[in-house]
Design a protein around this motif. Sequence first.
Motif, PDB file in Angstrom:
ATOM      1  N   LEU A  16       0.815  -1.225   0.000  1.00 10.83           N
ATOM      2  CA  LEU A  16       0.000   0.000   0.000  1.00 10.83           C
ATOM      3  C   LEU A  16       0.846   1.272   0.000  1.00 10.83           C
ATOM      4  CD1 LEU A  16      -2.722  -1.155   2.557  1.00 10.83           C
ATOM      5  CD2 LEU A  16      -2.806  -1.200   0.059  1.00 10.83           C
ATOM      6  N   ARG A  17       2.153   1.134   0.167  1.00  9.21           N
ATOM      7  CA  ARG A  17       3.019   2.319   0.111  1.00  9.21           C
ATOM      8  C   ARG A  17       3.973   2.204  -1.084  1.00  9.21           C
ATOM      9  NH1 ARG A  17       8.149   3.793  -0.222  1.00  9.21           N
ATOM     10  NH2 ARG A  17       8.784   2.294   1.356  1.00  9.21           N
ATOM     11  N   ASP A  18       4.991   1.365  -1.015  1.00  6.32           N
ATOM     12  CA  ASP A  18       5.935   1.274  -2.132  1.00  6.32           C
ATOM     13  C   ASP A  18       5.244   0.688  -3.365  1.00  6.32           C
ATOM     14  OD1 ASP A  18       8.328   1.244  -3.605  1.00  6.32           O
ATOM     15  OD2 ASP A  18       9.501   0.691  -1.861  1.00  6.32           O
ATOM     16  N   GLY A  19       4.365  -0.306  -3.136  1.00 10.28           N
ATOM     17  CA  GLY A  19       3.648  -0.919  -4.265  1.00 10.28           C
ATOM     18  C   GLY A  19       2.750   0.082  -4.952  1.00 10.28           C
ATOM     19  N   ILE A 102      10.811   6.340   9.281  1.00  9.41           N
ATOM     20  CA  ILE A 102      11.521   7.531   8.763  1.00  9.41           C
ATOM     21  C   ILE A 102      12.552   7.093   7.733  1.00  9.41           C
ATOM     22  CG2 ILE A 102      13.084   9.435   9.369  1.00  9.41           C
ATOM     23  CD1 ILE A 102      11.882   9.350  12.198  1.00  9.41           C
ATOM     24  N   VAL A 103      12.592   7.810   6.618  1.00 11.04           N
ATOM     25  CA  VAL A 103      13.601   7.503   5.596  1.00 11.04           C
ATOM     26  C   VAL A 103      14.480   8.733   5.374  1.00 11.04           C
ATOM     27  CG1 VAL A 103      12.036   8.097   3.661  1.00 11.04           C
ATOM     28  CG2 VAL A 103      13.995   6.613   3.243  1.00 11.04           C
ATOM     29  N   LEU A 104      15.796   8.482   5.319  1.00 10.22           N
ATOM     30  CA  LEU A 104      16.746   9.552   4.977  1.00 10.22           C
ATOM     31  C   LEU A 104      17.977   8.894   4.345  1.00 10.22           C
ATOM     32  CD1 LEU A 104      17.530  12.559   5.079  1.00 10.22           C
ATOM     33  CD2 LEU A 104      18.406  12.197   7.395  1.00 10.22           C
ATOM     34  N   TYR A 142      13.974   3.251  11.236  1.00  9.97           N
ATOM     35  CA  TYR A 142      14.798   4.171  10.466  1.00  9.97           C
ATOM     36  C   TYR A 142      15.332   3.439   9.235  1.00  9.97           C
ATOM     37  CZ  TYR A 142      18.151   7.805   9.293  1.00  9.97           C
ATOM     38  OH  TYR A 142      18.838   8.806   8.637  1.00  9.97           O
ATOM     39  N   SER A 143      15.130   4.041   8.068  1.00  7.34           N
ATOM     40  CA  SER A 143      15.629   3.465   6.822  1.00  7.34           C
ATOM     41  C   SER A 143      16.687   4.372   6.212  1.00  7.34           C
ATOM     42  CB  SER A 143      14.497   3.304   5.800  1.00  7.34           C
ATOM     43  OG  SER A 143      13.672   2.230   6.135  1.00  7.34           O
ATOM     44  N   PRO A 144      17.954   3.981   6.280  1.00  8.19           N
ATOM     45  CA  PRO A 144      18.991   4.745   5.583  1.00  8.19           C
ATOM     46  C   PRO A 144      18.900   4.433   4.087  1.00  8.19           C
ATOM     47  CG  PRO A 144      19.960   2.938   6.870  1.00  8.19           C
ATOM     48  CD  PRO A 144      18.482   2.801   6.978  1.00  8.19           C
ATOM     49  N   GLU A 145      18.261   5.325   3.355  1.00 11.61           N
ATOM     50  CA  GLU A 145      17.946   5.044   1.944  1.00 11.61           C
ATOM     51  C   GLU A 145      19.213   4.860   1.108  1.00 11.61           C
ATOM     52  OE1 GLU A 145      15.871   8.164  -0.110  1.00 11.61           O
ATOM     53  OE2 GLU A 145      15.196   6.824  -1.701  1.00 11.61           O
ATOM     54  N   ASP A 146      19.143   3.926   0.183  1.00 11.46           N
ATOM     55  CA  ASP A 146      20.250   3.617  -0.732  1.00 11.46           C
ATOM     56  C   ASP A 146      21.455   3.032   0.017  1.00 11.46           C
ATOM     57  OD1 ASP A 146      21.263   3.339  -3.288  1.00 11.46           O
ATOM     58  OD2 ASP A 146      22.065   5.373  -3.402  1.00 11.46           O
ATOM     59  N   ILE A 170      15.859  -1.093  12.453  1.00 11.68           N
ATOM     60  CA  ILE A 170      16.745  -0.533  11.430  1.00 11.68           C
ATOM     61  C   ILE A 170      16.516  -1.326  10.162  1.00 11.68           C
ATOM     62  CG2 ILE A 170      19.151  -0.246  10.688  1.00 11.68           C
ATOM     63  CD1 ILE A 170      18.422   1.705  12.938  1.00 11.68           C
ATOM     64  N   ASN A 171      16.165  -0.583   9.117  1.00 16.68           N
ATOM     65  CA  ASN A 171      15.901  -1.223   7.832  1.00 16.68           C
ATOM     66  C   ASN A 171      17.049  -0.904   6.885  1.00 16.68           C
ATOM     67  OD1 ASN A 171      14.351  -2.461   5.728  1.00 16.68           O
ATOM     68  ND2 ASN A 171      13.735  -0.423   5.035  1.00 16.68           N
ATOM     69  N   ILE A 172      17.597  -1.938   6.233  1.00 19.75           N
ATOM     70  CA  ILE A 172      18.702  -1.703   5.292  1.00 19.75           C
ATOM     71  C   ILE A 172      18.135  -1.851   3.880  1.00 19.75           C
ATOM     72  CG2 ILE A 172      21.052  -2.412   4.618  1.00 19.75           C
ATOM     73  CD1 ILE A 172      20.954  -1.642   7.524  1.00 19.75           C
ATOM     74  N   ASP A 174      18.146  -1.815  -0.227  1.00 13.19           N
ATOM     75  CA  ASP A 174      18.883  -1.771  -1.489  1.00 13.19           C
ATOM     76  C   ASP A 174      17.939  -1.050  -2.458  1.00 13.19           C
ATOM     77  OD1 ASP A 174      20.626  -2.090  -3.576  1.00 13.19           O
ATOM     78  OD2 ASP A 174      20.005  -4.144  -4.015  1.00 13.19           O
ATOM     79  N   THR A 175      17.894   0.254  -2.282  1.00 13.40           N
ATOM     80  CA  THR A 175      16.888   1.089  -2.937  1.00 13.40           C
ATOM     81  C   THR A 175      16.900   0.976  -4.459  1.00 13.40           C
ATOM     82  OG1 THR A 175      17.082   2.620  -1.100  1.00 13.40           O
ATOM     83  CG2 THR A 175      16.124   3.511  -3.114  1.00 13.40           C
ATOM     84  N   THR A 176      18.093   0.815  -5.032  1.00 12.49           N
ATOM     85  CA  THR A 176      18.190   0.801  -6.494  1.00 12.49           C
ATOM     86  C   THR A 176      18.330  -0.615  -7.053  1.00 12.49           C
ATOM     87  OG1 THR A 176      20.569   1.123  -6.301  1.00 12.49           O
ATOM     88  CG2 THR A 176      19.225   3.106  -6.602  1.00 12.49           C
ATOM     89  N   VAL A 205      15.114  -5.691   6.067  1.00 17.99           N
ATOM     90  CA  VAL A 205      15.694  -5.355   4.750  1.00 17.99           C
ATOM     91  C   VAL A 205      14.581  -5.028   3.762  1.00 17.99           C
ATOM     92  CG1 VAL A 205      17.909  -6.543   4.891  1.00 17.99           C
ATOM     93  CG2 VAL A 205      15.888  -7.808   4.148  1.00 17.99           C
ATOM     94  N   HIS A 206      14.954  -4.257   2.760  1.00 17.19           N
ATOM     95  CA  HIS A 206      13.985  -3.747   1.779  1.00 17.19           C
ATOM     96  C   HIS A 206      14.714  -3.750   0.440  1.00 17.19           C
ATOM     97  CE1 HIS A 206      10.808  -0.621   0.623  1.00 17.19           C
ATOM     98  NE2 HIS A 206      11.707  -0.468  -0.341  1.00 17.19           N
ATOM     99  N   CYS A 207      14.375  -4.701  -0.426  1.00 21.03           N
ATOM    100  CA  CYS A 207      15.149  -4.841  -1.674  1.00 21.03           C
ATOM    101  C   CYS A 207      14.294  -4.542  -2.900  1.00 21.03           C
ATOM    102  CB  CYS A 207      15.698  -6.259  -1.782  1.00 21.03           C
ATOM    103  SG  CYS A 207      16.816  -6.654  -0.427  1.00 21.03           S
TER     104      CYS A 207
END
Length: 419
Positions: A16-19, A102-104, A142-146, A170-172, A174-176, A205-207
């Motif tokens: 519902l968010r990234d999708g 939070i993403v940054l 907290y998601s450190p983007e990329d 803590i979410n890691i 792999d944004t790209t 994790v978020h790939c």
Amino acid sequence: MKETNPDRVFIFDTTLRDGEQSPGFHLDANSKLRIARQLEKLGVDVIEAGFPISSPGDFEACRRIAREIRGATVTALARAKREDIDAVWGAIRDAQTPQIHIVLSVSDVHIDRKLGMTREQVLKRGAEMVEYARFLCDNVEYSPEDAGRADPDYLIETVETMIAAGANVINIPDTTGYCLPYEFGELVRRVINEARGCEKALFSVHCHNDLGLAVANTLAALAAGARRVECTINGIGERAGNTSLEEVVMLLRVRQAKLGLECGIDTTEITRTSRLVSELTGTPVQPNKAVVGANAFAHASGIHQDGVLKDRLNYEIMKPEDVGLADSKIVLTARSGRHAFHHRLSRLGITLTDGKDDVAWQRFLQLADTKKEVTDEDLRKIAAMSETNGHEGNGHPPVTDQLHDHNHVADAMRHLIFG
Ligand code: KIV
Ligand code: ZN
């Protein structure tokens, strides 16, 4: 937030968010709510409901989801800005278990070219916003983007800083979708082993799937110690999409003996959820998509059909019932064999009289060469025509006879190959 069972993997659904943020996938509040209810039935641990600052409609959708859903944590996304965090909190504060996400950015590419900030400024801003969010809510991710393209030492410093500021997930990301599985696994292992305070946080994790590696990278991260997976139904998401929930969940289940990990998903709800998302987003699932594609449990070639009819284990590593399908499919095509042909006839309750079998089979082959799939209706006609020496009982000569001359050589060859 830490789980006592070290083998439990938490499923965080971001359909519902990234999708939903991918082009052409827009969902209104009612559709989001319907999907959220189905995700609750599916048994996901966390539902990311949206990005409340982005529009009043999305704020309202998040608020309705937070007020209704009781079986899962409800979260929503904020950039590292007070107004975003306030919007998230306003939308989700009534959830049974709310979480602020939070993403940054953490990679130099993003810090220089997107944010125009220095590493120090990013650390300071992130920590301030985590503290602020923790003041509002007990659960802060907290998601450190990329992260996948970041300097690992700076990533570790970031993770330590955010845990110290109060982040408990803590979410890691792999944004790209850039990382290789062994690289990503190594990165996650380093962060978990080296970041001070890591015992206070759950690692997620978020790939992304730009190179088709989202599930492989997620698996590598689980092997490295991550215990939360961000994923979407049907793998939808920005660009090439996100880790597909159904793939990662069935991977955990089918290879449980090897991986030793478990999750709380009711896999029999997978097909229903996939179809609902496809229907409400108006986007069909590719037929060969693992687990939920129309062909994922369909067998079309004579060799495979024969094998599967003798014993499913020959070609099926998971049962269709386990993902909520009634059965696998034996699809009749020009590549099918006699075993499948008889199987489908018998499922229709048709038994050919002695001596009619070869005639019916030849008719089947003639027809199969002219179309993609031979249907039950076609089979009934073929059987009737074979029993009545070529007529369908309506006085007209059968259509398939016109093809006979063109096809008999190919038919004979196919007969020899597939039996
Ligand atoms: O891809 C990404 O980095 C994200 C973050 C918000 C986790 O979607
Ligand atoms: Zn993403």
